[in-house]
Write an enzyme that holds these catalytic residues in place. Structure first.
Site, PDB file in Angstrom:
ATOM      1  N   PRO A 291      24.746  27.694 -77.866  1.00  0.00           N
ATOM      2  CA  PRO A 291      24.998  26.581 -76.945  1.00  0.00           C
ATOM      3  C   PRO A 291      23.713  25.951 -76.439  1.00  0.00           C
ATOM      4  O   PRO A 291      22.746  26.660 -76.124  1.00  0.00           O
ATOM      5  CB  PRO A 291      25.742  27.273 -75.788  1.00  0.00           C
ATOM      6  N   ARG A 293      23.719  22.031 -74.965  1.00  0.00           N
ATOM      7  CA  ARG A 293      24.212  21.099 -73.947  1.00  0.00           C
ATOM      8  C   ARG A 293      24.979  21.810 -72.817  1.00  0.00           C
ATOM      9  O   ARG A 293      24.775  21.523 -71.637  1.00  0.00           O
ATOM     10  CB  ARG A 293      25.134  20.088 -74.643  1.00  0.00           C
ATOM     11  N   CYS A 361      10.297  -2.342 -72.620  1.00  0.00           N
ATOM     12  CA  CYS A 361      10.375  -3.686 -73.195  1.00  0.00           C
ATOM     13  C   CYS A 361      11.395  -3.755 -74.316  1.00  0.00           C
ATOM     14  O   CYS A 361      11.041  -3.947 -75.490  1.00  0.00           O
ATOM     15  CB  CYS A 361       9.004  -4.119 -73.681  1.00  0.00           C
ATOM     16  N   GLU A 362      12.633  -3.534 -73.971  1.00  0.00           N
ATOM     17  CA  GLU A 362      13.751  -3.611 -74.917  1.00  0.00           C
ATOM     18  C   GLU A 362      14.958  -4.087 -74.123  1.00  0.00           C
ATOM     19  O   GLU A 362      15.263  -3.507 -73.066  1.00  0.00           O
ATOM     20  CB  GLU A 362      14.115  -2.213 -75.449  1.00  0.00           C
TER      21      GLU A 362
HETATM   22  N1  PLP Z   1      22.965  24.793 -83.240  1.00  0.00           N
HETATM   23  C1  PLP Z   1      22.693  23.857 -84.167  1.00  0.00           C
HETATM   24  C2  PLP Z   1      22.455  24.281 -85.561  1.00  0.00           C
HETATM   25  C3  PLP Z   1      22.628  22.503 -83.811  1.00  0.00           C
HETATM   26  O1  PLP Z   1      22.355  21.581 -84.733  1.00  0.00           O
HETATM   27  C4  PLP Z   1      22.836  22.139 -82.453  1.00  0.00           C
HETATM   28  C5  PLP Z   1      22.771  20.735 -82.020  1.00  0.00           C
HETATM   29  O2  PLP Z   1      22.489  19.818 -82.708  1.00  0.00           O
HETATM   30  C6  PLP Z   1      23.109  23.151 -81.526  1.00  0.00           C
HETATM   31  C7  PLP Z   1      23.174  24.464 -81.954  1.00  0.00           C
HETATM   32  C8  PLP Z   1      23.315  22.850 -80.080  1.00  0.00           C
HETATM   33  O3  PLP Z   1      24.414  22.050 -79.867  1.00  0.00           O
HETATM   34  P1  PLP Z   1      24.907  21.700 -78.412  1.00  0.00           P
HETATM   35  O4  PLP Z   1      23.728  21.301 -77.606  1.00  0.00           O
HETATM   36  O5  PLP Z   1      25.871  20.591 -78.616  1.00  0.00           O
HETATM   37  O6  PLP Z   1      25.556  22.955 -77.865  1.00  0.00           O
END
Ligand code: PLP
Length: 443
Positions: A291, A293, A361-362
């Site tokens: 995990p 996010r 600047c976008e």
């Molecule tokens: N593991 C792998 C291989 C990933 O590519 C990612 C995100 O791109 C993650 C874990 C983490 O995902 P999340 O931040 O959605 O939990």
């Protein structure tokens, strides 16, 4: 307004996080500023670890560094008993700097260079997550050169793609990551791995998407991965002992988001893997999740100072802040949505609708569209944007030569700077001036 973690409205009508008034943080550290709620990060880490303890005998929770990484975060993850998923030399160096036990790292990446693999072996990463047969052979050569045997997981694509409320089951997943199970490609790669003397295949890995609310995608992925493990055993006589189902659990960004909790995810996949392994007569694999996010997103608040407020009568009001796409690229990159509040005027009625823009600047440098804020918002006020802990600091850029904001951890009334603000001089310190450009006129 939704308060995440330890966030509250204090007696001054201000936003406080970790027991610290954000106006005090702005005075001490300046804006823009990333504020991380340490207690909430720890709570999220514990939710994973404790649920696994309840549901499954052998597990690893590897924090996906890409979501947010600095030395303090590595130290926190270690204190909470997490492993680390790293994807680059830079992330490995940060883990090393924090003194993290490197055997507890998983090294990912769809195009690792030979040099990066060499560095990873030197650093002592625990598992290399191999993404392609090209990498498998590159790794064999590097490991042979180093006189080492390297433990790997093979990253495969199970033909499940999950996004928020739905999952899509595809025959052959079109992805730059991993080796498809479809067509026997993953099995063939696993056979190749078995034949390599400097590679030890420990198991299989998949990652099915991000910001996932519907757990069904994980259940389907678990079944397909167990099918692969069963086929691997019947065809080779070897047993894959580890299964990683990646990361991807969703979080609450805006009203209406109803994420599933880490505890629900862990209970779901534990049950699916237990039942699926029993049905196939497989020993229970070590179950790994990654995990990112869901550990850090909701713990982050970005604090800005309000500058110009431009009202175009009958059209729109633009409220500009002193940050923008350089510290939060997600709205421009994926139309991501956030909530905000005028942090020093939480008691004011939200009667003014504005579009919050940055100072880059976008024209696309828009953080929030048509959001209601305090009716008496004025230049100099503080604007807090919530749930910015994941993929904000880690994706920050130097566009327009604005240095990325510093990061402060808050907890129990204390604020500790964990990444300081880069000065303009530090940014320019890497610049070099060739001899022919040292005169004021062309030579
Ligand atoms: N593991 C792998 C291989 C990933 O590519 C990612 C995100 O791109 C993650 C874990 C983490 O995902 P999340 O931040 O959605 O939990």
């Amino acid at each position: 307004m939704h308060f995440y973690g330890t966030a509250t409205r204090n007696a001054r009508g201000h936003l406080a996080v970790g027991g610290v008034d954000v106006a005090d943080l702005a005075r001490e550290f300046g804006t823009p500023l990333y504020i991380m709620d340490e207690a909430l990060i720890r709570r999220n880490c514990r939710a994973y670890v404790e649920s696994f303890r309840e549901h499954y005998p052998d597990f690893d929770v590897a924090y996906a560094s890409k979501a947010f990484l600095c030395t303090a975060m590595v130290a926190l993850a270690e204190q909470e008993g997490l492993a680390l998923d790293v994807v680059s030399g830079g992330e490995i160096a940060t883990a090393l700097q924090a003194g993290f036990p490197m055997e507890r790292t998983y090294f990912h990446g769809n195009n690792k260079s030979g040099e990066e693999i060499r560095l990873a072996l030197e650093a002592g990463v625990g598992r290399l997550v191999v993404d392609s047969t090209h990498e498998l052979h590159l790794l064999e050569a590097v490991a042979a050169g180093a006189g080492r045997r390297v433990r790997i997981l093979l990253r495969v694509t199970p033909g499940v793609e999950a996004h928020t409320h739905e999952y899509i089951s595809t025959g052959q997943l079109d992805s730059k990551f991993g080796i498809p199970i479809a067509g026997g490609l993953a099995l063939a790669a696993a056979r190749e791995a078995l034949a390599l003397p400097h590679v030890e295949l420990m198991g299989f890995h998949c990652h099915i998407g991000s910001q996932i609310f519907d757990l069904q995608g994980y259940r389907v992925a678990a079944q397909r991965m167990l099918d692969l493990m069963a086929a691997f055993r019947s065809e080779t006589g070897s047993v894959a002992r580890e299964l990683s189902l990646g990361g991807g659990l969703g979080v609450r960004y805006v009203e209406g988001d109803r994420p599933t909790s880490p505890a629900e995810l862990v209970a779901c996949i534990s049950a699916a893997v237990r039942a699926g392994a029993a049905e196939r007569g497989l020993p229970l694999p070590r179950l790994i999740v990654e995990p990112g996010r869901s550990i850090v997103a909701e713990a982050g608040t970005t604090l800005y100072t309000v500058g110009s407020i431009k009202e175009i009568p009958g059209v729109r009001t633009y409220l500009a802040v002193d940050g923008g796409m350089g510290d939060n690229i997600r709205p421009a990159l994926y139309q991501a949505e956030y909530e905000c509040a005028v942090a020093n005027k939480l008691d004011s009625p939200r009667t003014r609708v504005v579009t919050v823009v940055g100072r880059y600047c976008e024209s696309g440098d828009v953080l929030l569209r048509d959001v209601a804020v305090a009716g008496d918002v004025a230049p100099g006020d503080l604007l807090a944007v919530f749930a910015t802990g994941a993929y904000n600091f880690s994706m920050a850029s130097h566009y327009n030569r604005f240095p990325p904001p510093p990061v402060v951890f808050v907890r129990d009334g204390r604020a500790d700077l964990v990444v300081r603000r880069q000065s303009f001089a530090e940014m320019a310190a890497l610049d070099l001036l060739p001899e022919r450009l040292r005169s004021r006129t062309a030579r």
